[in-house]
Design a protein around this motif. Sequence first.
Motif, PDB file in Angstrom:
ATOM      1  N   ALA A 220       1.087  -0.864  -0.039  1.00 14.86           N
ATOM      2  CA  ALA A 220      -0.347  -0.247  -0.019  1.00 14.86           C
ATOM      3  C   ALA A 220       0.783   1.101   0.038  1.00 14.86           C
ATOM      4  CB  ALA A 220      -0.975  -0.053   1.295  1.00 14.86           C
ATOM      5  N   PRO A 221       0.519   2.473  -0.750  1.00 15.48           N
ATOM      6  CA  PRO A 221       0.980   3.936  -0.367  1.00 15.48           C
ATOM      7  C   PRO A 221       1.273   4.321   1.084  1.00 15.48           C
ATOM      8  CG  PRO A 221      -1.372   3.993  -1.311  1.00 15.48           C
ATOM      9  CD  PRO A 221      -1.226   2.499  -0.750  1.00 15.48           C
ATOM     10  N   ASP A 222       2.734   4.673   0.706  1.00 16.07           N
ATOM     11  CA  ASP A 222       2.716   5.215   3.224  1.00 16.07           C
ATOM     12  C   ASP A 222       1.997   6.731   3.085  1.00 16.07           C
ATOM     13  OD1 ASP A 222       3.863   5.619   5.023  1.00 16.07           O
ATOM     14  OD2 ASP A 222       5.511   5.883   4.701  1.00 16.07           O
ATOM     15  N   THR A 223       0.917   6.629   2.905  1.00 22.33           N
ATOM     16  CA  THR A 223       0.341   7.676   3.277  1.00 22.33           C
ATOM     17  C   THR A 223      -1.113   7.198   3.925  1.00 22.33           C
ATOM     18  OG1 THR A 223      -1.504   6.712   1.655  1.00 22.33           O
ATOM     19  CG2 THR A 223      -0.034   8.106   0.617  1.00 22.33           C
ATOM     20  N   ASP A 224      -2.150   8.451   4.960  1.00 20.55           N
ATOM     21  CA  ASP A 224      -2.936   8.267   5.700  1.00 20.55           C
ATOM     22  C   ASP A 224      -4.183   6.850   4.846  1.00 20.55           C
ATOM     23  OD1 ASP A 224      -2.439   9.636   7.954  1.00 20.55           O
ATOM     24  OD2 ASP A 224      -2.787  11.953   6.719  1.00 20.55           O
ATOM     25  N   PHE A 225      -4.228   7.012   3.632  1.00 20.71           N
ATOM     26  CA  PHE A 225      -5.408   6.198   3.222  1.00 20.71           C
ATOM     27  C   PHE A 225      -5.106   5.449   2.925  1.00 20.71           C
ATOM     28  CE2 PHE A 225      -5.914   4.539  -1.108  1.00 20.71           C
ATOM     29  CZ  PHE A 225      -7.502   4.127  -0.999  1.00 20.71           C
ATOM     30  N   GLY A 226      -3.219   4.644   2.549  1.00 20.19           N
ATOM     31  CA  GLY A 226      -2.910   3.446   2.501  1.00 20.19           C
ATOM     32  C   GLY A 226      -2.809   2.654   3.734  1.00 20.19           C
ATOM     33  N   LYS A 227      -2.928   3.624   5.146  1.00 20.66           N
ATOM     34  CA  LYS A 227      -2.401   2.656   5.978  1.00 20.66           C
ATOM     35  C   LYS A 227      -3.917   2.278   6.626  1.00 20.66           C
ATOM     36  CE  LYS A 227       1.877   5.187   7.568  1.00 20.66           C
ATOM     37  NZ  LYS A 227       2.636   5.553   8.617  1.00 20.66           N
ATOM     38  N   ILE A 251       4.679   2.068   0.639  1.00 19.69           N
ATOM     39  CA  ILE A 251       4.993   2.619  -0.059  1.00 19.69           C
ATOM     40  C   ILE A 251       5.350   4.423  -0.383  1.00 19.69           C
ATOM     41  CG2 ILE A 251       5.901   2.109  -2.798  1.00 19.69           C
ATOM     42  CD1 ILE A 251       5.611  -0.043  -3.153  1.00 19.69           C
ATOM     43  N   PRO A 252       6.187   4.707  -0.412  1.00 22.25           N
ATOM     44  CA  PRO A 252       6.474   6.222  -0.732  1.00 22.25           C
ATOM     45  C   PRO A 252       5.022   6.669  -2.108  1.00 22.25           C
ATOM     46  CG  PRO A 252       8.383   5.994  -0.093  1.00 22.25           C
ATOM     47  CD  PRO A 252       7.703   4.386  -0.470  1.00 22.25           C
ATOM     48  N   ALA A 253       4.850   7.471  -1.873  1.00 17.99           N
ATOM     49  CA  ALA A 253       3.829   7.588  -2.763  1.00 17.99           C
ATOM     50  C   ALA A 253       4.166   8.014  -4.397  1.00 17.99           C
ATOM     51  CB  ALA A 253       2.465   8.305  -2.432  1.00 17.99           C
ATOM     52  N   ASP A 254       5.273   8.933  -4.425  1.00 17.08           N
ATOM     53  CA  ASP A 254       5.990   9.045  -5.808  1.00 17.08           C
ATOM     54  C   ASP A 254       6.998   8.349  -6.468  1.00 17.08           C
ATOM     55  OD1 ASP A 254       7.529   9.780  -3.045  1.00 17.08           O
ATOM     56  OD2 ASP A 254       7.923  11.713  -4.192  1.00 17.08           O
ATOM     57  N   THR A 255       6.807   6.726  -5.427  1.00 19.19           N
ATOM     58  CA  THR A 255       8.079   5.510  -6.004  1.00 19.19           C
ATOM     59  C   THR A 255       7.948   5.444  -7.369  1.00 19.19           C
ATOM     60  OG1 THR A 255       7.905   4.774  -3.632  1.00 19.19           O
ATOM     61  CG2 THR A 255       8.968   3.455  -5.722  1.00 19.19           C
ATOM     62  N   ASP A 257      10.383   3.471  -9.081  1.00 17.26           N
ATOM     63  CA  ASP A 257      11.485   2.310  -8.724  1.00 17.26           C
ATOM     64  C   ASP A 257      10.866   1.119  -7.637  1.00 17.26           C
ATOM     65  OD1 ASP A 257      13.301  -0.005  -9.190  1.00 17.26           O
ATOM     66  OD2 ASP A 257      14.721   1.111  -8.947  1.00 17.26           O
ATOM     67  N   PHE A 258      10.593   0.641  -8.170  1.00 17.34           N
ATOM     68  CA  PHE A 258       9.314   0.002  -7.146  1.00 17.34           C
ATOM     69  C   PHE A 258      10.249  -1.206  -6.711  1.00 17.34           C
ATOM     70  CE2 PHE A 258       6.309   1.845  -8.835  1.00 17.34           C
ATOM     71  CZ  PHE A 258       5.170   2.929  -7.365  1.00 17.34           C
ATOM     72  N   THR A 259      11.443  -1.881  -7.308  1.00 17.69           N
ATOM     73  CA  THR A 259      12.500  -2.506  -6.779  1.00 17.69           C
ATOM     74  C   THR A 259      12.437  -3.469  -5.219  1.00 17.69           C
ATOM     75  OG1 THR A 259      13.266  -2.186  -8.714  1.00 17.69           O
ATOM     76  CG2 THR A 259      14.580  -4.128  -7.950  1.00 17.69           C
ATOM     77  N   PRO A 260      13.083  -2.973  -4.577  1.00 16.76           N
ATOM     78  CA  PRO A 260      13.472  -2.792  -2.873  1.00 16.76           C
ATOM     79  C   PRO A 260      12.152  -3.496  -2.509  1.00 16.76           C
ATOM     80  CG  PRO A 260      13.488  -0.584  -3.363  1.00 16.76           C
ATOM     81  CD  PRO A 260      13.526  -1.634  -4.801  1.00 16.76           C
ATOM     82  N   TYR A 261      10.640  -2.719  -2.682  1.00 18.85           N
ATOM     83  CA  TYR A 261       9.657  -2.667  -2.093  1.00 18.85           C
ATOM     84  C   TYR A 261       9.231  -4.741  -2.694  1.00 18.85           C
ATOM     85  CZ  TYR A 261      10.412   1.573  -0.875  1.00 18.85           C
ATOM     86  OH  TYR A 261      10.368   2.998  -0.839  1.00 18.85           O
ATOM     87  N   LEU A 262       8.675  -4.750  -4.189  1.00 15.13           N
ATOM     88  CA  LEU A 262       8.778  -5.786  -4.983  1.00 15.13           C
ATOM     89  C   LEU A 262       9.661  -7.219  -4.622  1.00 15.13           C
ATOM     90  CD1 LEU A 262       7.910  -4.397  -8.550  1.00 15.13           C
ATOM     91  CD2 LEU A 262       6.809  -5.577  -6.110  1.00 15.13           C
ATOM     92  N   GLN A 263      10.865  -7.050  -3.957  1.00 14.36           N
ATOM     93  CA  GLN A 263      11.744  -8.061  -3.588  1.00 14.36           C
ATOM     94  C   GLN A 263      11.448  -8.641  -2.339  1.00 14.36           C
ATOM     95  OE1 GLN A 263      14.279  -9.935  -4.776  1.00 14.36           O
ATOM     96  NE2 GLN A 263      14.162 -10.976  -3.079  1.00 14.36           N
ATOM     97  N   LYS A 264      10.814  -7.606  -1.154  1.00 18.18           N
ATOM     98  CA  LYS A 264       9.715  -7.894   0.024  1.00 18.18           C
ATOM     99  C   LYS A 264       9.290  -9.215  -0.088  1.00 18.18           C
ATOM    100  CE  LYS A 264      11.547  -3.591   2.617  1.00 18.18           C
ATOM    101  NZ  LYS A 264      10.934  -2.809   3.732  1.00 18.18           N
ATOM    102  N   LEU A 265       8.050  -8.453  -1.406  1.00 17.95           N
ATOM    103  CA  LEU A 265       6.444  -9.434  -1.864  1.00 17.95           C
ATOM    104  C   LEU A 265       7.106 -11.050  -2.244  1.00 17.95           C
ATOM    105  CD1 LEU A 265       4.918  -7.245  -3.555  1.00 17.95           C
ATOM    106  CD2 LEU A 265       4.585  -7.468  -1.315  1.00 17.95           C
ATOM    107  N   LEU A 266       8.460 -10.855  -3.623  1.00 16.42           N
ATOM    108  CA  LEU A 266       8.977 -12.099  -3.351  1.00 16.42           C
ATOM    109  C   LEU A 266       9.010 -13.169  -2.355  1.00 16.42           C
ATOM    110  CD1 LEU A 266      11.198 -10.870  -6.810  1.00 16.42           C
ATOM    111  CD2 LEU A 266       9.084 -12.028  -6.478  1.00 16.42           C
ATOM    112  N   ASP A 267      10.501 -12.359  -0.939  1.00 25.44           N
ATOM    113  CA  ASP A 267      10.606 -13.179   0.172  1.00 25.44           C
ATOM    114  C   ASP A 267       9.391 -13.312   0.464  1.00 25.44           C
ATOM    115  OD1 ASP A 267      13.387 -12.223  -0.708  1.00 25.44           O
ATOM    116  OD2 ASP A 267      13.321 -10.718   0.897  1.00 25.44           O
ATOM    117  N   ALA A 268       8.915 -12.747   0.592  1.00 26.30           N
ATOM    118  CA  ALA A 268       7.114 -13.520   2.028  1.00 26.30           C
ATOM    119  C   ALA A 268       7.024 -14.629   1.081  1.00 26.30           C
ATOM    120  CB  ALA A 268       6.109 -12.387   1.552  1.00 26.30           C
ATOM    121  N   ALA A 269       6.180 -14.371  -0.239  1.00 30.27           N
ATOM    122  CA  ALA A 269       6.169 -16.047  -1.410  1.00 30.27           C
ATOM    123  C   ALA A 269       6.489 -17.144  -1.357  1.00 30.27           C
ATOM    124  CB  ALA A 269       5.812 -15.454  -2.885  1.00 30.27           C
ATOM    125  N   ASP A 270       8.656 -16.613  -1.151  1.00 29.92           N
ATOM    126  CA  ASP A 270       9.914 -17.636  -1.214  1.00 29.92           C
ATOM    127  C   ASP A 270       9.624 -17.920   0.093  1.00 29.92           C
ATOM    128  OD1 ASP A 270      10.119 -17.244  -3.516  1.00 29.92           O
ATOM    129  OD2 ASP A 270      11.000 -16.399  -3.718  1.00 29.92           O
TER     130      ASP A 270
END
Length: 449
Positions: A220-227, A251-255, A257-270
């Motif tokens: 989710a975005p790192d905003t009031d709405f996202g949280k 994730i900061p809303a103006d990102t 390059d999402f690579t480091p955040y997507l890696q966390k998702l891949l780690d959660a799957a693996d």
Amino acid sequence: MKRLISMLIILVTAIQLLAACSSGTGVEPTTTNPTSESAQATQAPPATTAPAATTESTEPTAAPTSASAAANGKPIKIGLITDQSKALSLYGSQEINGFMLGLEYATNGTMQVAGRPIEVIVKDDENNPERARQLARELIEKDGVELLQCCASTSSALTVIEIAKENNIIAMIDPAAGPQITGSNFNRFVFRTGRNTLQDALTAGPYMVENVGKEFVQLAPDTDFGKGSAASWRSIIETNGGTFVADDVFIPADTTDFTPYLQKLLDAADEKQAKVLMVTWAGSNFPRLFQQMQEQGVLDKLTLATGFGDNVTMPMVYADAVGSVGMIAYHYTLPKNEVNDWLVAQHKAKYGSYPDLFTAGGMASGIATVRGLEATKGDTNADALIAALEGMSFEGPKGTYTFRKDDHQALQPMYMVKLISTSDPDAKFFELLQERTAEQTAPPVMVTK
């Protein structure tokens, strides 16, 4: 084969795309005129003419006393604050157009209540909560508004409702969806016609756990709405037997390059056997996020759960998702009632397009404003309006809405749908599977003070 082809689409939030991205969709975003900062608030138009919102009023206005103003037929000034120029501007235009049409509908085209003409002053918060706070003060102290309507952004809404409380005036909220507005940050001057993210989750969360998977990870975005949205979905999914196997990824809303955040998702799957990826997003960079999830293999390992969005978004993002099932807060083809029929016809005639995701919410807010003022005979005094609005039911484009007395959240129908097209020239994208009633999707009362 990527799971995108057969993924389940569940609405967490509508995905915002800017008007510049809409070419070739067959449905153009709506606009309001004029946008000049020096424009004066307009008087009510003839009954046969759809009303036009105005922007900044330049002349200071003495603060009215609402009872005497009602008796003397003094105009009711409403300040409308939303994003007209930044990341949520498409949603802002839907809110404005819907609100103005709601006022027109509820007043039978006269734009008057109890002999008082309605004037609307529109200001652009530029998706900036501090600017929204400043504009709310200016509208009250300089322009003499007696009611507020806002906002596309939850963060902006949270600042505006503070100013409403300080000045003892009513703030109608739509489409900002963060649960904090009618929860932890609630005050008695707030009434929300828009659904909140808990209503989204109650519509679709149980289906997800039963039919998609029980092991979740969330982005989710790192905003009031996202949280707020992430907390809503976590609560409903866990209540229905699902689990989140990793921490939420904000994730900061103006990102870009999402690579480091997507890696966390891949780690959660693996490493933690996550099966379902829940995505909340609101911003014009969603296509980039979506593309990078595909490129980096996230969608090979996780079933994506995200949102059916606005009419502009659908052809751009969801072409590979035809056949998917999910939920949506509103689409013009779904409700079958006289108010929605009127909205569709008038919006098409005035703006040359169909009402979009948040147009209906804006209209509901306009209707609710008029119904409350009718009950008070044009008196904008907060105590009088609160007494009139609490528990009030009214007919809007989705059917019957009811302001719950405990938190002033409007309970309303929601929709489970199947995506059948993303190329229909009339944006007939969905088949209705189930209309969830207001009672079925009523969120828990979250007021804490």
